[in-house]
Design an enzyme around this catalytic site. Structure first.
Site, PDB file in Angstrom:
ATOM      1  N   SER A 183       5.872 -13.828  72.066  1.00  0.00           N
ATOM      2  CA  SER A 183       5.994 -14.626  73.237  1.00  0.00           C
ATOM      3  C   SER A 183       6.513 -13.903  74.516  1.00  0.00           C
ATOM      4  CB  SER A 183       7.196 -15.656  72.942  1.00  0.00           C
ATOM      5  OG  SER A 183       7.565 -16.384  74.259  1.00  0.00           O
ATOM      6  N   HIS A 228       1.066 -22.259  74.893  1.00  0.00           N
ATOM      7  CA  HIS A 228       1.846 -23.375  74.267  1.00  0.00           C
ATOM      8  C   HIS A 228       2.105 -24.092  75.603  1.00  0.00           C
ATOM      9  CE1 HIS A 228       5.658 -24.301  72.297  1.00  0.00           C
ATOM     10  NE2 HIS A 228       5.311 -25.268  72.564  1.00  0.00           N
ATOM     11  N   HIS A 236       1.479 -14.993  72.908  1.00  0.00           N
ATOM     12  CA  HIS A 236       1.942 -16.366  73.174  1.00  0.00           C
ATOM     13  C   HIS A 236       2.327 -16.740  74.614  1.00  0.00           C
ATOM     14  CE1 HIS A 236       3.611 -19.957  71.350  1.00  0.00           C
ATOM     15  NE2 HIS A 236       4.601 -19.922  72.034  1.00  0.00           N
ATOM     16  N   MET A 242       8.122 -26.374  66.073  1.00  0.00           N
ATOM     17  CA  MET A 242       9.059 -25.833  66.859  1.00  0.00           C
ATOM     18  C   MET A 242      10.411 -25.596  65.797  1.00  0.00           C
ATOM     19  SD  MET A 242       7.888 -25.120  69.704  1.00  0.00           S
ATOM     20  CE  MET A 242       9.497 -24.346  70.218  1.00  0.00           C
ATOM     21  N   MET A 260       6.031 -24.209  80.936  1.00  0.00           N
ATOM     22  CA  MET A 260       7.022 -25.234  80.939  1.00  0.00           C
ATOM     23  C   MET A 260       6.772 -25.908  82.354  1.00  0.00           C
ATOM     24  SD  MET A 260       9.917 -23.538  78.973  1.00  0.00           S
ATOM     25  CE  MET A 260       9.825 -22.292  77.440  1.00  0.00           C
ATOM     26  N   ASP A 271       7.874 -21.450  65.994  1.00  0.00           N
ATOM     27  CA  ASP A 271       8.054 -20.836  67.228  1.00  0.00           C
ATOM     28  C   ASP A 271       9.569 -21.188  67.584  1.00  0.00           C
ATOM     29  OD1 ASP A 271       8.297 -19.982  70.014  1.00  0.00           O
ATOM     30  OD2 ASP A 271       6.889 -21.454  70.592  1.00  0.00           O
ATOM     31  N   MET A 295       4.216 -26.939  77.234  1.00  0.00           N
ATOM     32  CA  MET A 295       5.132 -27.576  77.127  1.00  0.00           C
ATOM     33  C   MET A 295       5.458 -28.648  78.217  1.00  0.00           C
ATOM     34  SD  MET A 295       7.616 -24.995  75.292  1.00  0.00           S
ATOM     35  CE  MET A 295       6.529 -23.696  75.717  1.00  0.00           C
ATOM     36  N   ASP A 297       4.099 -19.253  77.153  1.00  0.00           N
ATOM     37  CA  ASP A 297       4.748 -20.414  77.111  1.00  0.00           C
ATOM     38  C   ASP A 297       4.926 -21.016  78.744  1.00  0.00           C
ATOM     39  OD1 ASP A 297       5.896 -20.790  74.574  1.00  0.00           O
ATOM     40  OD2 ASP A 297       7.110 -18.754  74.873  1.00  0.00           O
TER      41      ASP A 297
END
Ligand code: DX5
Ligand code: ZN
Length: 222
Positions: free
Chosen positions: A14, A72, A39, A143, A43, A182, A74, A41
């Site tokens: 990540s 990913h 990966h 998660m 957000m 994750d 979010m 992330d």
């Protein structure tokens, strides 16, 4: 679209825990160290309390990447941004079950963009709720922390959820479905996760704080 390797487990560092001021070097170093996927992330400060990166930075990462980008999301209302992230280089687009009232439509939209579709569930969301979408997706992301931050402690119940999902996938004959985990993944729980049926291990702070990315990635596989 970059090809997602068949071998198992795949290690997906990540980038949230990397040094973003040296993103090109970090991408090169982590790929040389044996990363199978990167990966990323995303957000939004709404779905999760933290704000991280948008398509612009994913695009910057993509310019240096050779391995597939595992993005990913979010974020609330991911449908609005799927195409932007795909254009920025996402090969896998994972949305949250909790953020998608019309999940089947969202998954279709991801496939229409010629990307692999993943669905993620939070620690309090039961595996059983995935029953009617499982046939349509390439990946489930379980998660093992509450999404929002790197460096949190692994929630052990995730192991049972991986196990439950693996059994469900086996019952359905879904041999290609990837199970990704994750949050709080380290060399201390990676073996148990693989034994439970995880195919893809995301790990951020453990790898990037280790001092030796290659050695740590090897340890995660073992
Ligand atoms: C958490 C993110 C994770 C995070 C994992 O919301 O989705 O990908 O970066 O970091 P570690 O491995 O430090 O828990
Ligand atoms: Zn993540």
């Amino acid at each position: 679209m970059r090809h997602i390797p068949e071998q198992r487990p795949l290690i997906a560092p990540s980038l949230l825990s990397c040094d973003f001021s040296r993103i090109a070097e970090e991408v090169r170093a982590i790929e040389e160290a044996g990363a199978d996927l990167l990966h990323v992330d995303v957000m939004d400060g709404h779905f999760v309390p933290n704000i991280t990166i948008g398509p612009l930075i994913v695009d910057a990462i993509n310019r240096h990447a050779h391995t597939p980008l595992d993005v990913h999301l979010m974020i609330t209302d991911p449908d609005r941004y799927l195409s932007d992230f795909r254009k920025a280089g996402a090969d896998i687009l994972t949305v949250h079950w909790e953020a998608c009232p019309h999940l089947h439509r969202t998954v279709q939209a991801i496939h229409d963009l010629d990307a692999d579709a993943g669905v993620s569930i939070n620690p309090s969301t039961p595996v059983a709720l995935l029953k009617d979408i499982l046939d349509d997706i390439e990946l489930v992301l379980i998660m093992s922390v509450n999404p929002g931050f790197g460096g949190q402690r692994f929630i052990p119940q995730a192991l049972e959820k991986v196990n439950e999902l693996r059994l469900l996938a086996n019952e359905r004959g879904l041999t290609d479905l990837r199970i990704e985990v994750d949050g709080g993944v380290t060399r201390d729980n990676s073996k148990a996760l693989q034994q439970a049926g995880a195919d893809i291990l995301v790990s951020g702070s453990a790898i990037f704080r280790s001092g030796d990315y290659a050695e740590y990635i090897r340890a995660l596989r073992a």
